[in-house]
Write an enzyme that holds these catalytic residues in place. Structure first.
Site, PDB file in Angstrom:
ATOM      1  N   PHE A   1      -6.468  -3.866   3.597  1.00 50.20           N
ATOM      2  CA  PHE A   1      -7.198  -3.436   4.896  1.00 50.20           C
ATOM      3  C   PHE A   1      -6.406  -3.673   5.752  1.00 50.20           C
ATOM      4  CE2 PHE A   1      -8.862  -7.224   2.569  1.00 50.20           C
ATOM      5  CZ  PHE A   1     -10.214  -6.650   1.924  1.00 50.20           C
TER       6      PHE A   1
ATOM      7  N   THR B   1      -3.978  11.664  10.553  1.00 55.99           N
ATOM      8  CA  THR B   1      -4.668  12.676  11.399  1.00 55.99           C
ATOM      9  C   THR B   1      -2.483  12.572  11.540  1.00 55.99           C
ATOM     10  OG1 THR B   1      -3.343  10.372  13.742  1.00 55.99           O
ATOM     11  CG2 THR B   1      -5.384  10.958  13.090  1.00 55.99           C
TER      12      THR B   1
ATOM     13  N   GLU C   1       0.274  -1.723   4.595  1.00 60.02           N
ATOM     14  CA  GLU C   1       0.507  -0.594   4.653  1.00 60.02           C
ATOM     15  C   GLU C   1       1.703  -0.137   5.500  1.00 60.02           C
ATOM     16  OE1 GLU C   1      -1.958   2.612   7.075  1.00 60.02           O
ATOM     17  OE2 GLU C   1      -0.643   3.942   7.172  1.00 60.02           O
TER      18      GLU C   1
ATOM     19  N   GLU D   1     -13.026   2.849   4.886  1.00 62.63           N
ATOM     20  CA  GLU D   1     -13.033   2.459   6.574  1.00 62.63           C
ATOM     21  C   GLU D   1     -14.334   2.483   7.174  1.00 62.63           C
ATOM     22  OE1 GLU D   1      -9.480   4.408   6.733  1.00 62.63           O
ATOM     23  OE2 GLU D   1      -9.301   2.714   7.929  1.00 62.63           O
TER      24      GLU D   1
ATOM     25  N   ARG E   1      -7.893  -1.737   8.257  1.00 64.48           N
ATOM     26  CA  ARG E   1      -9.542  -1.105   8.053  1.00 64.48           C
ATOM     27  C   ARG E   1      -9.963  -0.563   9.568  1.00 64.48           C
ATOM     28  NH1 ARG E   1     -12.993  -3.661   4.422  1.00 64.48           N
ATOM     29  NH2 ARG E   1     -13.811  -1.588   2.904  1.00 64.48           N
TER      30      ARG E   1
ATOM     31  N   ALA F   1      -6.277   5.178   5.101  1.00 63.95           N
ATOM     32  CA  ALA F   1      -7.316   6.423   6.130  1.00 63.95           C
ATOM     33  C   ALA F   1      -8.377   6.604   5.362  1.00 63.95           C
ATOM     34  CB  ALA F   1      -6.356   7.912   6.029  1.00 63.95           C
TER      35      ALA F   1
ATOM     36  N   GLN G   1       0.781  -0.863   0.027  1.00 66.29           N
ATOM     37  CA  GLN G   1      -0.151   0.266   0.307  1.00 66.29           C
ATOM     38  C   GLN G   1       0.919   1.211  -0.317  1.00 66.29           C
ATOM     39  OE1 GLN G   1      -2.495  -2.174   3.670  1.00 66.29           O
ATOM     40  NE2 GLN G   1      -3.095  -0.003   2.411  1.00 66.29           N
TER      41      GLN G   1
ATOM     42  N   ARG H   1      -5.806   7.510  16.803  1.00 60.21           N
ATOM     43  CA  ARG H   1      -6.658   7.554  16.078  1.00 60.21           C
ATOM     44  C   ARG H   1      -7.693   6.688  17.066  1.00 60.21           C
ATOM     45  NH1 ARG H   1      -9.489   7.773  11.361  1.00 60.21           N
ATOM     46  NH2 ARG H   1      -7.996   8.956  10.426  1.00 60.21           N
TER      47      ARG H   1
HETATM   48  N1  MTE Z   1     -10.660  -3.125   0.209  1.00 64.57           N
HETATM   49  C1  MTE Z   1     -10.461  -4.105  -0.961  1.00 64.57           C
HETATM   50  N2  MTE Z   1     -11.071  -4.187  -1.923  1.00 64.57           N
HETATM   51  N3  MTE Z   1      -9.339  -3.941  -0.860  1.00 64.57           N
HETATM   52  C2  MTE Z   1      -8.900  -3.949   0.800  1.00 64.57           C
HETATM   53  O1  MTE Z   1      -7.893  -4.186   0.973  1.00 64.57           O
HETATM   54  N4  MTE Z   1      -9.190  -1.961   2.066  1.00 64.57           N
HETATM   55  C3  MTE Z   1      -9.715  -0.895   2.903  1.00 64.57           C
HETATM   56  C4  MTE Z   1      -9.946  -0.370   1.953  1.00 64.57           C
HETATM   57  N5  MTE Z   1     -11.070  -1.325   0.954  1.00 64.57           N
HETATM   58  C5  MTE Z   1      -9.575  -2.443   1.159  1.00 64.57           C
HETATM   59  C6  MTE Z   1     -10.920  -2.537   0.664  1.00 64.57           C
HETATM   60  C7  MTE Z   1      -9.081  -0.110   4.279  1.00 64.57           C
HETATM   61  S1  MTE Z   1      -8.024  -0.422   5.063  1.00 64.57           S
HETATM   62  C8  MTE Z   1      -8.511   1.218   3.731  1.00 64.57           C
HETATM   63  S2  MTE Z   1      -8.051   2.213   4.287  1.00 64.57           S
HETATM   64  C9  MTE Z   1      -9.221   1.882   2.139  1.00 64.57           C
HETATM   65  O2  MTE Z   1      -9.665   0.659   1.229  1.00 64.57           O
HETATM   66  C10 MTE Z   1      -8.421   2.532   0.837  1.00 64.57           C
HETATM   67  O3  MTE Z   1      -8.736   2.619   0.303  1.00 64.57           O
HETATM   68  P1  MTE Z   1      -9.570   3.878  -0.322  1.00 64.57           P
HETATM   69  O4  MTE Z   1      -8.257   5.284   0.240  1.00 64.57           O
HETATM   70  O5  MTE Z   1      -9.178   3.778  -1.482  1.00 64.57           O
HETATM   71  O6  MTE Z   1      -9.857   4.195   0.178  1.00 64.57           O
HETATM   72  N1  LUZ Z   2      -3.147   5.316   8.814  1.00 62.30           N
HETATM   73  C1  LUZ Z   2      -1.748   6.638   9.439  1.00 62.30           C
HETATM   74  C2  LUZ Z   2      -3.722   5.244   8.800  1.00 62.30           C
HETATM   75  O1  LUZ Z   2      -0.740   6.741   9.025  1.00 62.30           O
HETATM   76  N2  LUZ Z   2      -2.452   7.714   9.467  1.00 62.30           N
HETATM   77  C3  LUZ Z   2      -3.879   7.410  10.024  1.00 62.30           C
HETATM   78  O2  LUZ Z   2      -4.356   8.191  10.609  1.00 62.30           O
HETATM   79  C4  LUZ Z   2      -4.656   6.546   8.995  1.00 62.30           C
HETATM   80  N3  LUZ Z   2      -5.921   6.288   9.996  1.00 62.30           N
HETATM   81  C5  LUZ Z   2      -6.373   5.191   9.216  1.00 62.30           C
HETATM   82  C6  LUZ Z   2      -6.039   4.304   7.976  1.00 62.30           C
HETATM   83  N4  LUZ Z   2      -4.185   4.327   7.946  1.00 62.30           N
HETATM   84 MO1  MOS Z   3      -6.041   1.218   6.028  1.00 58.14          MO
HETATM   85  S1  MOS Z   3      -6.072   0.660   7.430  1.00 58.14           S
HETATM   86  O1  MOS Z   3      -5.560   3.040   6.257  1.00 58.14           O
HETATM   87  O2  MOS Z   3      -4.642   0.817   4.737  1.00 58.14           O
END
Ligand code: MTE
Ligand code: LUZ
Ligand code: MOS
Length: 791
Positions: A228, A442, A232, A720, A342, A511, A197, A310
């Site tokens: 998910f 944040t 990250e 999320e 997530r 995020a 990610q 958070r």
């Molecule tokens: N949806 C799918 N299909 N697969 C994933 O891994 N990750 C989730 C969410 N939805 C995820 C998902 C998480 S933890 C985040 S932070 C957001 O997707 C990240 O993508 P976005 O910022 O484009 O919403």
């Molecule tokens: N990652 C991060 C995150 O580094 N800072 C955040 O505030 C955050 N919030 C949601 C998911 N990932």
């Molecule tokens: Mo999602 S926990 O911010 O990768």
């Protein structure tokens, strides 16, 4: 022909279903490629006495590396450098990589791995939050967010309760385990393909550990088979193992963890302990709340402090509480480092808050939803959070009222109460809970993005951003945004693999904000190109007798025209060709930084979030009093996603996020042996929801909110927030069990069948129905069954 707002399919949908979408392990082997694996620590905590790799090195074709072979720095980490590429002296979790092994075939690697001898002196492993607290083993300082005078308000409160909640972790269970391919190039260069990610972080840690400059390293990610949050930060270690081998051998090197190993050695959602004291009025108005959160951080900091931050920023969930004190402490243990998942600490906070509300409701014997609605953040008053951010454009009251109505809350609640007095075999629970999720990293710095948009002379477009695709639909929305900007069909726009060569110093895709950030950067870039094309078009139109300024040029349906006389139009590709002839630049880099966000962690005050994504869920559960079996019989969701760019993608995110959250609160129990070994390391022992666990009656709806203008296209982040709505299911279980005893049960999260059965037994066995089982050993199953039969 607008594509925004349309439910176009996921940009890779066809490739996914045809099996043509390439994931890292699908990339064809390169010439001379090596397979990489590692030998890990035999103990959760130990000091290395001797690492003998001589025999392994003698296996033909095999190369073996230890910490001493790392050319740059052996230490790394996303925030603090408290992790090691290969353990040098001390191992801090079971399976922590000590020796990297590589060979042309997996068989050779396995043969060599079996010959590695690790002699280690056992050290005491700390695995749990209580033990870490007892030993004062913490990571970073305790953080605090407070307002008012909690001690005084608690002392003066008409009603007062205290207690604690134990929350379990969660395995990410992405279908593609961690994987990486490192390809050495000329003059020290290194290209890393990674299922990550956060390509820029992979680039940075690989450069750091190999002693290269960031300009020598490129990281590429086409897509992930789910992230998910698990990718990250934690794609770094596999990438480093592959990069080390590639650097040393000057051959391509690939690693792909098997799923069991991935489960065992990577971090998960943080388990938490929350202790609370709450003060409120006789009619359920919150006056004071003190919650102390402890998380199990694992062996290193990773993102634990940000996750805890958070948590503190979501500890009041959707409620105005005049006096609060929230503290957060991260415990250091000998487990793999827990990480983003997530919701990022938000789910634990919301569960802790909703648990308090359920306790209050049982104590006052009034409907929990009435307490929720009463304390909900207001529109003009009671709208300032404990950290000082004003809740603007607050849609929470509309969401709650709308859902209570559409889900027939009142009628169904009465029916559930009546059912529980009547049924001797089952218990029902119905809980309607809100969520207010803050959108933005944040850490303010991370709220930036850059994009690259290139228009080719045939009228097609390539778009590159630092955002990564993990299935969430980012690329689909980016493509819609770019297509709309140029008035082109979706087929004319391609989203390119994410690469640090094209987008620099990027933030993780996390995020939930990646469409917000990258999408706005793309729009900025497109706008600049549009401006230049509009100038060309305005001149060409003038030649056709139409007097039109660049500002009046419209891009629609593959044509450019004067918006006032659309009959005379010029093909997009014609304008592009003309622009090229005239030596007009057809490429652009866009940049966006979220305005106005900032949070001071020392004072615990500020405006961390650009806006909030709100929603609510009404979950109804049915529990079998004899077996503890749980069914989620009906769920109604209502979310405010502003103006949706793609309703189908958003719906998928809402349903997927909710069901993933249901797994966390009901069936996904992580279980460890005494040596810190993860027993629940595969689908046979770790239960994620399957299709039959999805509520039979599942109603998903969106608040009509066309007035939202804050974010790109008026949309709101979706990734999320829906996961947190699943707390409603846990709250409904707690309510159902409260009906079985005279007091609410000490229900932990997840509410597995076993957990439910234990609480049913406790409700039966003691007048208080509470607390007994914390001291007593768990009764045998036969005893439990006997006990529940008479409930
Ligand atoms: N949806 C799918 N299909 N697969 C994933 O891994 N990750 C989730 C969410 N939805 C995820 C998902 C998480 S933890 C985040 S932070 C957001 O997707 C990240 O993508 P976005 O910022 O484009 O919403
Ligand atoms: N990652 C991060 C995150 O580094 N800072 C955040 O505030 C955050 N919030 C949601 C998911 N990932
Ligand atoms: Mo999602 S926990 O911010 O990768």
């Amino acid at each position: 022909m607008k594509s925004l707002g349309q439910s176009s399919p996921h940009e890779s949908a066809h490739e996914h279903v045809r099996g043509e979408a390439v994931f890292l392990a699908d990339m064809p082997p390169l010439h001379n490629e090596l397979w990489v694996d590692f030998v890990g620590s035999p103990l959760a905590h130990c000091r290395l006495r001797a690492v003998d790799v001589d025999a392994a090195r003698r296996v033909p074709g095999v190369v073996v590396f230890t910490a001493a072979d790392v050319p740059g720095h052996n230490d790394f980490g996303p925030v603090f450098h408290d992790e090691e590429l290969l353990a040098a002296k001390v191992c801090q979790y079971l399976g922590q990589p000590v020796v990297a092994v590589a060979a042309p075939s997996r068989a050779q690697v396995e043969e060599a791995k079996a010959l590695v001898r690790i002699d280690a002196e056992p050290l005491h492993p700390v695995l749990t939050i209580p033990e870490a607290i007892a030993r004062k083993q913490f990571i970073g300082p305790t953080r605090r967010i407070a307002r008012g005078d909690v001690a005084a308000a608690l002392a003066q409160a008409e009603e007062h309760l205290s207690g604690e909640l134990i929350l379990g972790g969660q395995e990410h269970f992405y279908l593609e385990a961690h994987a990486s391919l490192a390809v050495p190039g000329e003059a020290g260069a290194m290209t890393i393909y990674s299922s990550t990610q956060h390509p820029s972080e992979i680039q940075a840690v690989v450069a750091h550990c190999l002693g290269l400059t960031m300009s020598q390293v490129i990281c590429v990610c086409k897509r992930m088979g789910g992230g998910f949050g698990g990718k990250e930060t934690q794609a770094a270690l596999p990438a480093l193992l592959a990069a080390l081998v590639a650097y040393k051998t000057r051959r391509p090197a690939r690693i792909a963890l098997d799923c069991d190993t991935d489960f065992r050695i990577t971090g998960k959602r943080h388990p938490y302990l929350a202790r609370y004291e709450v003060g409120f009025t006789h009619d359920g108005r919150l006056t004071a709340l003190k919650t102390d959160f402890y998380s199990n951080g694992g062996f290193s900091a990773d993102l634990s402090l940000a996750v805890m931050e958070r948590t503190l920023l979501h500890a009041e969930n959707a409620y105005f509480i005049p006096n609060v004190e929230f503290t957060g402490t991260v415990c250091k243990t000998n487990l793999p480092s827990n990480t983003a998942f997530r919701g990022f600490g938000g789910p634990q906070a919301v569960a802790a808050m909703e648990n308090v509300i359920e306790e209050m409701a049982a104590h006052l014997d009034i409907d929990a939803y009435r307490i929720r609605r009463l304390n909900c953040y207001g529109i003009d008053k009671n709208n300032v959070t404990p950290y000082g951010q004003v809740v603007q454009n607050n849609t929470l009251p509309a969401v709650l009222d709308g859902l209570a109505r559409s889900a027939d809350y009142e009628i169904r609640r009465s029916a559930a109460l009546e059912f529980n007095t009547r049924s001797r075999t089952h218990l029902k629970g119905l809980a309607l809970t809100p969520v207010k999720f803050g959108i933005s990293f944040t850490r303010a710095t991370l709220n930036q993005a850059n994009a690259l948009v290139n228009v080719f002379v045939d009228g097609t477009v390539q778009v590159s951003t630092g955002g990564t695709e993990m299935g969430q639909g980012l690329n689909t929305k980016i493509r819609q945004l770019a297509a709309d900007q140029f008035g082109l069909p979706l087929g004319s726009v391609r989203i390119m693999p994410t690469s640090t060569e094209k987008n620099i110093n990027t933030s993780p895709t996390a995020a939930s904000a990646s469409t917000d950030l990258n999408g706005t950067a793309v729009v900025q870039a497109c706008a600049a190109i549009r401006q230049r094309l509009a100038e060309v078009a305005s001149r060409l139109l003038a030649a056709k007798g139409i007097d039109c300024s660049p500002a009046q040029v419209d891009f629609d349906g593959g044509f450019l025209c004067d918006s006032r006389c659309p009959e005379t139009r010029l093909r997009f590709v014609e304008i592009v060709r003309q622009a090229y002839e005239e030596r007009v630049d057809l490429g652009e880099r866009g940049f966006y930084a979220t305005p106005g966000v900032g949070f001071d962690r020392e004072s615990g005050q500020g405006t961390p979030f650009f806006y909030y994504t709100n929603g609510a869920a009404a979950a109804e559960v049915l529990i079998d009093r004899f077996t503890g079996d749980l069914q989620v019989t009906r769920v109604d969701l209502l979310m405010d996603l502003g103006k949706s760019m793609n309703p189908a993608i958003d719906r998928g995110q809402v349903i997927g996020g909710f069901v993933q959250g249901m797994g966390w609160v009901t069936t996904e129990a992580l279980s460890y042996g005494p040596a810190g070994e993860l027993w629940s390391c595969s689908p046979t022992t770790y239960k994620v929801p399957n299709v039959t666990d999805v509520p039979a009656d599942f109603r998903v709806d969106f608040l009509d909110n066309p007035t939202n203008t804050k974010n790109v296209y008026g949309s709101k982040a979706v990734g999320e927030p829906p996961l947190l709505l699943a707390v409603s299911v846990w709250a409904a279980v707690k309510q159902a069990l409260t009906a079985a005893g005279r007091r609410p049960p000490h229900l932990s999260l997840p509410a597995t069948n076993e957990e439910i059965l234990l609480r049913l037994a406790a409700a039966q066995e003691t007048p208080a129905g509470n607390g007994l089982l914390e001291q007593a050993p768990a009764p045998a199953l036969a005893e439990l069954t006997a006990a529940t039969e008479t409930v």
